[in-house]
Design a protein around this motif. Sequence first.
Motif, PDB file in Angstrom:
ATOM      1  N   UNK A 436      22.465  60.252 -23.024  1.00  0.00           N
ATOM      2  CA  UNK A 436      21.310  59.359 -22.881  1.00  0.00           C
ATOM      3  C   UNK A 436      21.593  58.286 -21.835  1.00  0.00           C
ATOM      4  N   UNK A 437      22.804  57.726 -21.869  1.00  0.00           N
ATOM      5  CA  UNK A 437      23.182  56.708 -20.872  1.00  0.00           C
ATOM      6  C   UNK A 437      23.228  57.332 -19.485  1.00  0.00           C
ATOM      7  N   UNK A 438      23.746  58.546 -19.393  1.00  0.00           N
ATOM      8  CA  UNK A 438      23.910  59.229 -18.107  1.00  0.00           C
ATOM      9  C   UNK A 438      22.573  59.435 -17.411  1.00  0.00           C
ATOM     10  N   UNK A 439      21.491  59.668 -18.190  1.00  0.00           N
ATOM     11  CA  UNK A 439      20.169  59.888 -17.582  1.00  0.00           C
ATOM     12  C   UNK A 439      19.321  58.617 -17.580  1.00  0.00           C
ATOM     13  N   UNK A 457      10.332  59.509 -18.923  1.00  0.00           N
ATOM     14  CA  UNK A 457      11.422  59.459 -19.902  1.00  0.00           C
ATOM     15  C   UNK A 457      11.616  60.824 -20.564  1.00  0.00           C
ATOM     16  N   UNK A 458      10.521  61.524 -20.845  1.00  0.00           N
ATOM     17  CA  UNK A 458      10.637  62.857 -21.451  1.00  0.00           C
ATOM     18  C   UNK A 458      11.351  63.817 -20.502  1.00  0.00           C
ATOM     19  N   UNK A 459      11.064  63.693 -19.200  1.00  0.00           N
ATOM     20  CA  UNK A 459      11.757  64.575 -18.263  1.00  0.00           C
ATOM     21  C   UNK A 459      13.251  64.234 -18.211  1.00  0.00           C
ATOM     22  N   UNK A 460      13.587  62.966 -18.353  1.00  0.00           N
ATOM     23  CA  UNK A 460      14.997  62.573 -18.410  1.00  0.00           C
ATOM     24  C   UNK A 460      15.677  63.181 -19.654  1.00  0.00           C
ATOM     25  N   UNK A 461      14.939  63.239 -20.744  1.00  0.00           N
ATOM     26  CA  UNK A 461      15.478  63.847 -21.966  1.00  0.00           C
ATOM     27  C   UNK A 461      15.754  65.337 -21.752  1.00  0.00           C
ATOM     28  N   UNK A 462      14.845  66.008 -21.045  1.00  0.00           N
ATOM     29  CA  UNK A 462      15.045  67.431 -20.761  1.00  0.00           C
ATOM     30  C   UNK A 462      16.257  67.636 -19.850  1.00  0.00           C
TER      31      UNK A 462
END
Length: 614
Positions: A436-439, A457-462
């Motif tokens: 999570x920190x990395x993205x 944010x959702x794309x960062x989660x993916x």
Amino acid sequence: MAEPVIRVSSLKTSFRRKGVWLPVVRDVSFDVAAGETVALVGESGSGKSVTAMSLMRLYQPATCRIEGEVRLEGQDLLKLSEGRMRDIRGNRIAMIFQEPMTSLNPSLTISDQISEVLVAHRGLSLKAAVKETLALMEKVRIPSAAKRMEEYPHQLSGGMRQRIMIAMALACRPRLLIADEPTTALDVTIQAQILELIKLLQEEEGMGVLFITHDMGVVAEIADRTIVMYKGEAIERGATEDIFADPQRAYTRALLSAVPKLGSMAGEPGPVRFPLIDVESGDPVEMPAVADTVSAEPVPLLEVRDLTARFDIGGGFLGAVSGRVHAVENVSFDLKAGETLALVGESGCGKSTTGRAIMRLLDANSGSVKLEGREILDLSGKQLRDMRRHIQMIFQDPFASLNPRIEVGDAIAEPLLAHHIASDKKDAREQVADLMVKVGLQPDMAGRFPHEFSGGQRQRLCIARALAMAPQVIVADEAVSALDVSIKAQVINLMLDLQESMGLAYLFISHDMAVVERMSHRVAVMYLGEIVEIGPRRSIFENPQHPYTRRLLEAVPIPDPSRRGIRRGLSNDEIKSPVRPLSYAVPKRAYREVSPGHLVQVFGEDLSNAAAAA
């Protein structure tokens, strides 16, 4: 001075939530003159679409309260009865929506849907309405209009469906046309046609146009004046040339800084991060240069040779196969560690099918896909699952990629536990926090559900979920095309950061040529399932050889208002169908080398329409 077609004064729109009225649009004022195009720009959630829907009074009064004045040629629409508003909607004010497939009735023919508008608003007989429908379809330059009248929406391409929506909007010769993101979902060449068509019809009809978009390239090409919206307020307005040349607000500067401009990478040897500006302060965000991460090792990480994927079409006698979709035909390329190879082309060209075939999400008919020398297409069962640890995929729609019923932390942890990368749930939680920190997200966000995040944010989660496997290759299938311009820039910068720190190889599938220019090392252009040109990014963009490549590049809107008077000319060409009869014999293709690593397909008969269009 003549009265404008529409004058909006102190517009305020509020929605009722749990008994409380929450303002979404606040004190917005503007006008649109006959023959003028005014662009309403801003990112998702800025209030631009709510403003348009409020002008049309398309919200339910029980849950939406609209205040202020909306005067259409002097008449205040907010004081009219619902019956009189129905007469105005589609008649004096018309609207084109973003996604035509959700706006057209799938069970009615095109003729029925346009005729219905003419009968309801202009009182024409059915026979006269059908005749007028044909004239309207010809007016929006639909080829073989008489034949297309009896077709259904699913039988038309996205560009043709959008033309049908424009024909319906123009059926009653409206004084104001509201175009709400009418080209966002379209390929760049189709987008260019639709923009040209709107400009041409505006000149013929003399109507005012309110154009809603977040694409500043489109704004520069079509708008006389621009209004910038942020958090429900119009924070800046003026002539489009002035907005682009001297933006006054930090948000406007941030919006313009995040716009990829085709040609801005001339002379750059590799990818470059987007120069971002802080929305609140207006100060530039420091961006380090992207290191050249491409491995000097001559052995490729991923080798694709003669990959072919075809799909049978039923409908013959007793359901026999009557034809085949040649989705991917003899596609070959290499991908090195730390390299980005962009696969570009229009919808239906086969680029997403290529990515899915490499991932074994669908079966290829023939060819070879090797990861570090190991054949992927022969794997099954546990071997295939183990292989997918090394190749991960990021999909276009992050919301559809996440399970809405489970917390995002569990969604990221799931593959860690399934592949025994994490020893237990505690270890998985710690690894999820690091990811999570990395993205660029906070670790405590792991306890939220997907609907509690923004699109970016959702794309960062993916991306975090894809990184959980520590892959060597990531297939990014239109991973940023659905995002707002500044969010898109942030996600691309993140992908470049991760590539630099982890040596990732990206197969970047996209139709956005300006984004591709900024983040790729090499580019492969696809048309009708085949690669027609491939080479280093600089060679493709600075010296395109194939007519289809030049056509793609010429269609990209440039964020430069001085080009607004340039007319591209209207083309009726659609991308040729990849459906072939069973007897079709695939011709042998020849390639010539233009410069080191830059190959172009020798033009064949299947590409004649691309050459003619160019």
